[in-house]
Write a protein that holds these residues in place. Structure first.
Motif, short mmCIF file in Angstrom:
data_model
loop_
_atom_site.label_atom_id
_atom_site.label_comp_id
_atom_site.label_asym_id
_atom_site.label_seq_id
_atom_site.Cartn_x
_atom_site.Cartn_y
_atom_site.Cartn_z
N ASP A 285 0.81 -1.22 0.00
CA ASP A 285 0.00 0.00 0.00
C ASP A 285 0.84 1.27 0.00
O ASP A 285 0.33 2.35 -0.32
N GLU A 286 2.12 1.20 0.36
CA GLU A 286 3.01 2.36 0.25
C GLU A 286 3.42 2.47 -1.21
O GLU A 286 4.31 1.75 -1.69
N GLN A 287 2.76 3.38 -1.94
CA GLN A 287 2.93 3.40 -3.40
C GLN A 287 4.36 3.73 -3.82
O GLN A 287 4.84 3.21 -4.83
N ARG A 288 5.05 4.58 -3.04
CA ARG A 288 6.45 4.88 -3.40
C ARG A 288 7.30 3.62 -3.33
O ARG A 288 8.09 3.34 -4.24
N LEU A 289 7.12 2.82 -2.27
CA LEU A 289 7.86 1.57 -2.14
C LEU A 289 7.44 0.58 -3.22
O LEU A 289 8.28 -0.11 -3.81
N ALA A 290 6.13 0.51 -3.50
CA ALA A 290 5.64 -0.41 -4.52
C ALA A 290 6.27 -0.12 -5.87
O ALA A 290 6.71 -1.04 -6.58
N HIS A 291 6.36 1.16 -6.24
CA HIS A 291 6.93 1.52 -7.54
C HIS A 291 8.45 1.29 -7.55
O HIS A 291 9.01 0.93 -8.60
N LEU A 292 9.09 1.48 -6.41
CA LEU A 292 10.52 1.18 -6.33
C LEU A 292 10.76 -0.31 -6.52
O LEU A 292 11.66 -0.72 -7.28
N LEU A 293 9.96 -1.13 -5.86
CA LEU A 293 10.08 -2.58 -6.02
C LEU A 293 9.85 -2.98 -7.47
O LEU A 293 10.57 -3.82 -8.03
N ASP B 245 6.20 -18.33 2.76
CA ASP B 245 7.44 -19.09 2.58
C ASP B 245 8.65 -18.38 3.16
O ASP B 245 9.64 -19.02 3.50
N ASP B 246 8.58 -17.06 3.24
CA ASP B 246 9.70 -16.30 3.80
C ASP B 246 9.16 -14.97 4.31
O ASP B 246 8.03 -14.59 4.01
N TYR B 247 9.99 -14.26 5.05
CA TYR B 247 9.56 -13.09 5.80
C TYR B 247 10.69 -12.07 5.77
O TYR B 247 11.83 -12.42 6.05
N LEU B 248 10.39 -10.82 5.40
CA LEU B 248 11.41 -9.78 5.33
C LEU B 248 10.91 -8.55 6.08
O LEU B 248 9.81 -8.06 5.82
N THR B 249 11.70 -8.08 7.05
CA THR B 249 11.30 -6.96 7.90
C THR B 249 11.78 -5.64 7.31
O THR B 249 12.93 -5.50 6.90
N LYS B 250 10.86 -4.66 7.25
CA LYS B 250 11.21 -3.32 6.78
C LYS B 250 11.99 -2.58 7.87
O LYS B 250 11.69 -2.76 9.05
N PRO B 251 12.92 -1.70 7.48
CA PRO B 251 13.43 -1.47 6.13
C PRO B 251 14.40 -2.58 5.71
O PRO B 251 15.01 -3.22 6.57
N PHE B 252 14.51 -2.79 4.43
CA PHE B 252 15.39 -3.86 3.94
C PHE B 252 16.17 -3.36 2.74
O PHE B 252 15.78 -2.40 2.06
N ALA B 253 17.28 -4.02 2.46
CA ALA B 253 18.08 -3.71 1.27
C ALA B 253 17.49 -4.44 0.07
O ALA B 253 17.05 -5.58 0.18
N MET B 254 17.49 -3.77 -1.08
CA MET B 254 16.94 -4.39 -2.29
C MET B 254 17.72 -5.65 -2.66
O MET B 254 17.16 -6.60 -3.20
N LEU C 184 15.98 -9.28 -3.50
CA LEU C 184 16.24 -10.06 -4.71
C LEU C 184 16.81 -11.43 -4.37
O LEU C 184 16.45 -12.44 -5.00
N ALA C 185 17.69 -11.49 -3.38
CA ALA C 185 18.27 -12.78 -2.99
C ALA C 185 17.19 -13.72 -2.46
O ALA C 185 17.20 -14.92 -2.76
N ARG C 186 16.27 -13.19 -1.67
CA ARG C 186 15.20 -14.03 -1.12
C ARG C 186 14.24 -14.49 -2.21
O ARG C 186 13.78 -15.64 -2.20
#
Length: 224
Positions: free
Chosen positions: A8-16, A96-105, A109-111
């Motif tokens: 829902d964070e559109q800036r993060l969504a577009h970055l991803l 299947d996996d879990y990543l806590t914000k903030p995270f490195a891109m 990608l590795a996950r």
């Protein structure tokens, strides 16, 4: 690969989306839980990147519903919560996996790549696929329908395998090219339609019930 990002964070969504496009993935975006669930149920994705806190249906409930529908698509959950109990809850509902914000891109990608490798190993372990009376033996590299051996070229076999790994799901031409041709120069604009025609001649001709079906304006699917 075809990836769904529900964030829902559109800036993060577009970055991803930008980062994943640079890795040559196809990316769909949803900004709330209802839209994310509808997309996840209506299309075939290789990975779903799913935020926990969403407007409408939250990420945990989306994951729960996907697993209730027996969808095995790998799910990587994103959350600002770092507590162990929150991660355990996500894994227990089928993530299947879990990543806590903030995270490195780079870690994201590795996950994602690790989830794709795990999925591919799971696929490789299945020696046979079946849709109705059509059987595909991945060890012998052999196709049979109603007991009759069907001779297939290597590319026809790869296309049929991809369809049969997603029975009942509509696959777009882009998804098929990405997964079967993997950006080969051979993959011209109409190559999917040509090879679907070849498969139909071999798989469906002479049988009263066709297995390969066209969904106009979208793509193709196989179902009994």
């Amino acid at each position: 690969m075809h990836i769904l990002v529900v964030e829902d964070e559109q800036r993060l969504a577009h970055l991803l989306r930008r980062v994943l496009l640079e890795e040559r993935h196809t990316v769909d975006l949803a900004y709330d839980g209802n839209a994310g669930l509808n997309l996840a149920l209506s299309d075939t994705y290789d990975v779903v990147v799913l935020d926990v806190m969403l407007p409408g249906i939250d990420g945990l409930e989306i994951c729960r519903q996907l697993r209730a529908e027996r969808m095995v698509t790998p799910v990587l959950m994103l959350t600002a919560r770092g507590a162990v109990e929150d991660r355990v809850t996500g894994l227990n509902v089928g993530a299947d996996d879990y990543l806590t914000k903030p995270f490195a891109m780079e870690e994201l990608l590795a996950r994602i790549n690790a989830l794709l490798r795990r999925r591919d190993r799971h696929f490789e372990e299945a020696p046979q696929l079946a849709v109705g009376d059509l059987m595909l033996d991945l060890v012998r590299h052999e196709a049979r329908r109603a007991g009759r051996v069907i001779e297939l070229t290597a590319k026809e076999f790869a296309l049929l395998e991809y369809l049969m790994r997603h029975p009942g799901r509509v696959l777009t031409r882009t998804q098929i090219v990405d997964s079967v041709w993997r950006y080969d120069l051979e993959a011209l604009s109409n190559v999917v339609d040509i090879y679907i025609h070849y498969l139909r001649d071999k798989i469906d001709q002479g049988f009263s019930h066709p297995l390969i079906k066209t969904v106009r304006g979208v793509g193709y699917k196989i179902e009994a």
